[in-house]
Each structure stands twice: as structure tokens, then as C-alpha cells.
Write a protein that holds these residues in place. Structure first.
Motif, mmCIF file in Angstrom:
data_model
loop_
_atom_site.group_PDB
_atom_site.id
_atom_site.type_symbol
_atom_site.label_atom_id
_atom_site.label_comp_id
_atom_site.label_asym_id
_atom_site.label_seq_id
_atom_site.Cartn_x
_atom_site.Cartn_y
_atom_site.Cartn_z
ATOM 1 N N PHE A 57 1.986 -18.310 -24.934
ATOM 2 C CA PHE A 57 3.303 -18.665 -25.459
ATOM 3 C C PHE A 57 4.013 -17.478 -26.092
ATOM 4 C CE2 PHE A 57 1.438 -22.999 -25.667
ATOM 5 C CZ PHE A 57 2.377 -23.621 -24.868
ATOM 6 N N HIS A 58 5.328 -17.504 -26.026
ATOM 7 C CA HIS A 58 6.194 -16.498 -26.635
ATOM 8 C C HIS A 58 5.921 -15.091 -26.085
ATOM 9 C CE1 HIS A 58 7.403 -19.660 -29.314
ATOM 10 N NE2 HIS A 58 6.164 -19.797 -29.758
ATOM 11 N N ASN A 59 5.431 -15.032 -24.856
ATOM 12 C CA ASN A 59 5.172 -13.751 -24.190
ATOM 13 C C ASN A 59 4.311 -12.812 -25.033
ATOM 14 O OD1 ASN A 59 6.589 -14.413 -21.866
ATOM 15 N ND2 ASN A 59 8.521 -13.720 -22.715
ATOM 16 N N THR A 60 3.292 -13.368 -25.655
ATOM 17 C CA THR A 60 2.370 -12.557 -26.435
ATOM 18 C C THR A 60 1.037 -12.470 -25.705
ATOM 19 O OG1 THR A 60 1.609 -14.468 -27.699
ATOM 20 C CG2 THR A 60 3.426 -13.194 -28.636
ATOM 21 N N TYR A 61 0.330 -11.390 -25.953
ATOM 22 C CA TYR A 61 -0.983 -11.239 -25.344
ATOM 23 C C TYR A 61 -1.962 -10.657 -26.344
ATOM 24 C CZ TYR A 61 -0.121 -6.220 -24.661
ATOM 25 O OH TYR A 61 0.132 -4.891 -24.846
ATOM 26 N N HIS A 62 -3.242 -10.842 -26.023
ATOM 27 C CA HIS A 62 -4.318 -10.314 -26.854
ATOM 28 C C HIS A 62 -5.406 -9.765 -25.941
ATOM 29 C CE1 HIS A 62 -6.983 -9.866 -30.255
ATOM 30 N NE2 HIS A 62 -7.927 -10.433 -29.533
ATOM 31 N N LEU A 63 -5.893 -8.576 -26.260
ATOM 32 C CA LEU A 63 -6.992 -7.962 -25.517
ATOM 33 C C LEU A 63 -8.273 -8.091 -26.319
ATOM 34 C CD1 LEU A 63 -5.271 -4.639 -24.405
ATOM 35 C CD2 LEU A 63 -5.959 -6.500 -22.904
#
Length: 85
Positions: A57-63
Motif C-alpha cells: 500500500f501507498h507505494n512503499t516497500y521494505h527490503l
């Protein structure tokens, strides 16, 4: 963590892998990266080189990764795929 990848690039890589990748247990696999989504399709994942990228959601990412070398290898693979798009 600073943004290493543009969100549109993540989506382009994901779509390229889904279109051109080989089916595997998790989703589709292409050039060392596996692409898949959760059951509702709202969160997509790219996985490879000991790294998992979660994009939602909300164009967020996590690595998620243990070593910087893994992250660097993973980002290089994404860059190589992106160059094919």
C-alpha cells in the motif's frame, strides 16, 4: 534506509518476471529473482540472493536481508531485468 529503487521500477520488474518467468513453487522465477503476490494481490514480493522485497500500500516497500552484499546482488539483478523492459 534511503530509497534505492523507484516504485515504478519495482512494478516493471514484477510484471516482466510474471510475463517471462518460469513457474515455480512460489510464483514465477526469472534470472535469479522470484515474483509472487499475497492471496488478495495487494502486496507483491520479489525474492532472490537472500533478499525479500515487499511492496504494498501507498507505494512503499521494505527490503529484508542479512548482509549488504546480498542487497547489492539483489539490486543488480533487478537492474539487469529492468534493462530488458
Amino acid at each position: 534506509m534511503k530509497n534505492d529503487i523507484e516504485t515504478k521500477e519495482i512494478l516493471s520488474v514484477y510484471e516482466h518476471i510474471i510475463q517471462h518467468g518460469e513457474p515455480c513453487e512460489d510464483g514465477k522465477h526469472y534470472q535469479g529473482v522470484t515474483a509472487f503476490s499475497d492471496i488478495d494481490g495487494y502486496t507483491i514480493y520479489l525474492k532472490g540472493s537472500g533478499v525479500q522485497l515487499r511492496f504494498g500500500f501507498h507505494n512503499t516497500y521494505h527490503l529484508d536481508y542479512e548482509h549488504d552484499k546480498h542487497k547489492d546482488d539483489f539490486l543488480k539483478k533487478l537492474e539487469n531485468i529492468l534493462n530488458e523492459v
